[in-house]
Enzyme design. Structure first.
Site, PDB file in Angstrom:
ATOM      1  N   GLY A 137      -1.043   7.813   1.424  1.00  0.00           N
ATOM      2  CA  GLY A 137      -0.954   7.975   2.877  1.00  0.00           C
ATOM      3  C   GLY A 137       0.405   7.676   3.496  1.00  0.00           C
ATOM      4  CB  ILE A 138       1.188   5.775   6.604  1.00  0.00           C
ATOM      5  CG1 ILE A 138       0.204   6.592   7.455  1.00  0.00           C
ATOM      6  CG2 ILE A 138       2.406   5.381   7.407  1.00  0.00           C
ATOM      7  CD1 ILE A 138      -0.517   5.784   8.529  1.00  0.00           C
ATOM      8  N   GLY A 139       2.110   4.871   3.705  1.00  0.00           N
ATOM      9  CA  GLY A 139       3.012   4.056   2.885  1.00  0.00           C
ATOM     10  C   GLY A 139       3.792   4.910   1.908  1.00  0.00           C
ATOM     11  CE1 TYR A 156      -8.443  -0.023  10.056  1.00  0.00           C
ATOM     12  CE2 TYR A 156      -8.784   0.970  12.218  1.00  0.00           C
ATOM     13  CZ  TYR A 156      -8.004   0.783  11.086  1.00  0.00           C
ATOM     14  OH  TYR A 156      -6.783   1.422  10.986  1.00  0.00           O
ATOM     15  N   GLY A 183       0.825  -1.220   0.000  1.00  0.00           N
ATOM     16  CA  GLY A 183       0.000   0.000   0.000  1.00  0.00           C
ATOM     17  C   GLY A 183       0.853   1.262   0.000  1.00  0.00           C
ATOM     18  CB  ALA A 184       4.201   1.881  -1.286  1.00  0.00           C
ATOM     19  CG  ASN A 185      -1.110   3.211  -4.198  1.00  0.00           C
ATOM     20  OD1 ASN A 185      -1.574   3.267  -3.061  1.00  0.00           O
ATOM     21  ND2 ASN A 185      -1.665   2.518  -5.168  1.00  0.00           N
TER      22      ASN A 185
HETATM   23  N1  LIG Z   1      -4.719   6.877   8.979  1.00  0.00           N
HETATM   24  C1  LIG Z   1      -4.849   6.579  10.266  1.00  0.00           C
HETATM   25  O1  LIG Z   1      -5.310   7.403  11.079  1.00  0.00           O
HETATM   26  C2  LIG Z   1      -4.449   5.232  10.781  1.00  0.00           C
HETATM   27  C3  LIG Z   1      -4.601   4.963  12.164  1.00  0.00           C
HETATM   28  C4  LIG Z   1      -4.233   3.714  12.642  1.00  0.00           C
HETATM   29  C5  LIG Z   1      -3.737   2.755  11.779  1.00  0.00           C
HETATM   30  N2  LIG Z   1      -3.621   3.043  10.442  1.00  0.00           N
HETATM   31  C6  LIG Z   1      -3.115   1.982   9.557  1.00  0.00           C
HETATM   32  O2  LIG Z   1      -2.076   2.497   8.742  1.00  0.00           O
HETATM   33  C7  LIG Z   1      -2.052   1.789   7.499  1.00  0.00           C
HETATM   34  C8  LIG Z   1      -1.947   2.766   6.345  1.00  0.00           C
HETATM   35  O3  LIG Z   1      -3.125   3.531   6.294  1.00  0.00           O
HETATM   36  P1  LIG Z   1      -3.223   4.984   5.652  1.00  0.00           P
HETATM   37  O4  LIG Z   1      -3.778   5.854   6.707  1.00  0.00           O
HETATM   38  O5  LIG Z   1      -1.973   5.348   4.979  1.00  0.00           O
HETATM   39  O6  LIG Z   1      -4.404   4.713   4.596  1.00  0.00           O
HETATM   40  P2  LIG Z   1      -4.566   5.070   3.045  1.00  0.00           P
HETATM   41  O7  LIG Z   1      -4.056   6.432   2.757  1.00  0.00           O
HETATM   42  O8  LIG Z   1      -5.991   4.766   2.736  1.00  0.00           O
HETATM   43  O9  LIG Z   1      -3.623   4.010   2.318  1.00  0.00           O
HETATM   44  C9  LIG Z   1      -3.946   2.648   2.374  1.00  0.00           C
HETATM   45  C10 LIG Z   1      -3.157   1.894   1.335  1.00  0.00           C
HETATM   46  O10 LIG Z   1      -3.599   0.534   1.373  1.00  0.00           O
HETATM   47  C11 LIG Z   1      -3.869   0.116   0.047  1.00  0.00           C
HETATM   48  N3  LIG Z   1      -4.858  -0.943  -0.071  1.00  0.00           N
HETATM   49  C12 LIG Z   1      -6.168  -0.919   0.276  1.00  0.00           C
HETATM   50  N4  LIG Z   1      -6.761  -2.065  -0.080  1.00  0.00           N
HETATM   51  C13 LIG Z   1      -5.807  -2.838  -0.660  1.00  0.00           C
HETATM   52  C14 LIG Z   1      -5.804  -4.122  -1.265  1.00  0.00           C
HETATM   53  N5  LIG Z   1      -6.928  -4.861  -1.398  1.00  0.00           N
HETATM   54  N6  LIG Z   1      -4.643  -4.604  -1.756  1.00  0.00           N
HETATM   55  C15 LIG Z   1      -3.507  -3.873  -1.697  1.00  0.00           C
HETATM   56  N7  LIG Z   1      -3.455  -2.643  -1.172  1.00  0.00           N
HETATM   57  C16 LIG Z   1      -4.599  -2.127  -0.664  1.00  0.00           C
HETATM   58  C17 LIG Z   1      -4.359   1.372  -0.655  1.00  0.00           C
HETATM   59  O11 LIG Z   1      -4.262   1.179  -2.046  1.00  0.00           O
HETATM   60  P3  LIG Z   1      -5.178   2.030  -3.096  1.00  0.00           P
HETATM   61  O12 LIG Z   1      -4.509   3.351  -3.202  1.00  0.00           O
HETATM   62  O13 LIG Z   1      -5.134   1.205  -4.325  1.00  0.00           O
HETATM   63  O14 LIG Z   1      -6.530   2.109  -2.466  1.00  0.00           O
HETATM   64  C18 LIG Z   1      -3.386   2.401  -0.088  1.00  0.00           C
HETATM   65  O15 LIG Z   1      -2.177   2.372  -0.788  1.00  0.00           O
HETATM   66  C19 LIG Z   1      -3.309   0.923   7.488  1.00  0.00           C
HETATM   67  O16 LIG Z   1      -2.957  -0.397   7.804  1.00  0.00           O
HETATM   68  C20 LIG Z   1      -4.178   1.511   8.585  1.00  0.00           C
HETATM   69  O17 LIG Z   1      -5.027   0.565   9.167  1.00  0.00           O
HETATM   70  C21 LIG Z   1      -3.950   4.258   9.932  1.00  0.00           C
END
Ligand SMILES: NC(=O)c1ccc[n+]([C@@H]2O[C@H](COP(=O)([O-])OP(=O)(O)OC[C@H]3O[C@@H](n4cnc5c(N)ncnc54)[C@H](OP(=O)(O)O)[C@@H]3O)[C@@H](O)[C@H]2O)c1
Length: 277
Positions: free
Chosen positions: A12-14, A163, A8-10
């Protein structure tokens, strides 16, 4: 120069994590489901650093696809230094993965479970392999409910609960791996990244998003912590840690329950067993 793979590097955090690593000249493998989006991210990253960037298509929504992507990685690389299990979603309605699992369980947890076990041999080829799991403070509300792993068995769906369950499963997996990897060259650690301004909350109803948005921090903050966990020498011998950005790092009693971690691990093995031979 380290070889680091991020799911999921494309976004947010990734994405923020990949950016820092590429700036520092590391070899980063973007494991993303959307190739078009990954290509445009690669173009951005190509401009900002000297590090090599590769793309692997990984859709965690399907165990066949996860297996295929992992086989590709195994064929392409002889070792991996760091695996960052970052991809994740919040789904506002009940949906099933291709294999019939509730989507939070399937994508956030079970897909990563298979992915990690398949790639473990490559991490063992590194001088010091590190696995980092993105869990969440939400795990505090999580439960392990094998009877609801399959979407068809769920009568009352609640986004936050499912979740939370998936994030508890991420942490239990990290803790169980820690125990299994003791004495090896590979470590397993987890973190709560804070409440982060990313695309994660994109599908929440507006009023819920408003509440969440009061606490948002930029993705660069957890990204810096992840890079530290991935590369810093003070992390060489840390194994089984749970870090937290923004709030104290408190693991729930369930997350610390070794018996629960073992039984979730065993249940998960039976679900993905056919891909391990
Ligand atoms: N943001 C927060 O406040 C928060 C808080 C606690 C924990 N986290 C954890 O941090 C991690 C990163 O989250 P983020 O906040 O950076 O979210 P994000 O911006 O939504 O990014 C999520 C990434 O996961 C990918 N993804 C989703 N479904 C997928 C699938 N079926 N196969 C492969 N990749 C998939 C997305 O790809 P697409 O671009 O293709 O959708 C995107 O690259 C997650 O595990 C989340 O649970 C986040």
């Amino acid at each position: 120069m380290k070889k680091i793979i991020i799911t999921g590097a494309n976004a947010g955090i990734g994405f923020s994590t990949a950016k820092i690593l590429v700036e520092q000249g590391h070899h980063v493998i973007l494991a993303c489901r959307n190739l078009e989006k990954a290509q445009s991210v690669k173009q951005i990253l190509d401009q900002i650093g000297t590090g090599q960037i590769d793309i692997i298509q990984l859709d965690l929504n399907s165990l066949d696809a996860v297996n295929h992507a992992a086989e590709q990685v195994l064929a392409q690389y002889t070792y991996i230094d760091v695996l960052i299990n970052n991809a994740g979603l919040i789904n506002t309605h009940l949906e099933a993965t291709e294999d019939g699992y509730e989507k939070h369980f399937g994508v956030n947890y079970l897909g990563h479970f298979l992915w990690t076990l398949k790639l473990l041999p490559l991490l063992k080829q590194s001088q010091q392999g590190r696995i980092i799991h993105l869990s969440s403070i939400a795990h505090l509300a999580g439960r392990v409910q094998p009877q609801y792993f399959k979407a068809e068995n769920i009568k009352h769906f609640q986004t936050f609960l499912y979740y939370a369950n998936s994030k508890l499963a991420n942490l239990l997996f990290s803790n169980e791996l820690t125990r299994q990897l003791q004495g090896s060259s590979v470590t397993s650690n987890a973190l709560h990244p804070g409440v982060v301004d990313s695309e994660l909350y994109r599908h929440l109803p507006r009023y819920q998003y408003k509440v969440v948005s009061l606490a948002l921090i930029p993705p660069e903050r957890p990204a810096k912590r992840i890079v530290e966990m991935a590369l810093a020498s003070q992390w060489t011998h840390k194994n089984g840690q749970y870090e937290s950005v923004q709030t104290p790092a408190i693991q729930s009693p369930k997350a610390r329950n070794q018996h629960l971690a073992k039984s979730l691990y065993q249940d998960s093995i039976t679900l993905i067993e056919k891909y391990l031979h």
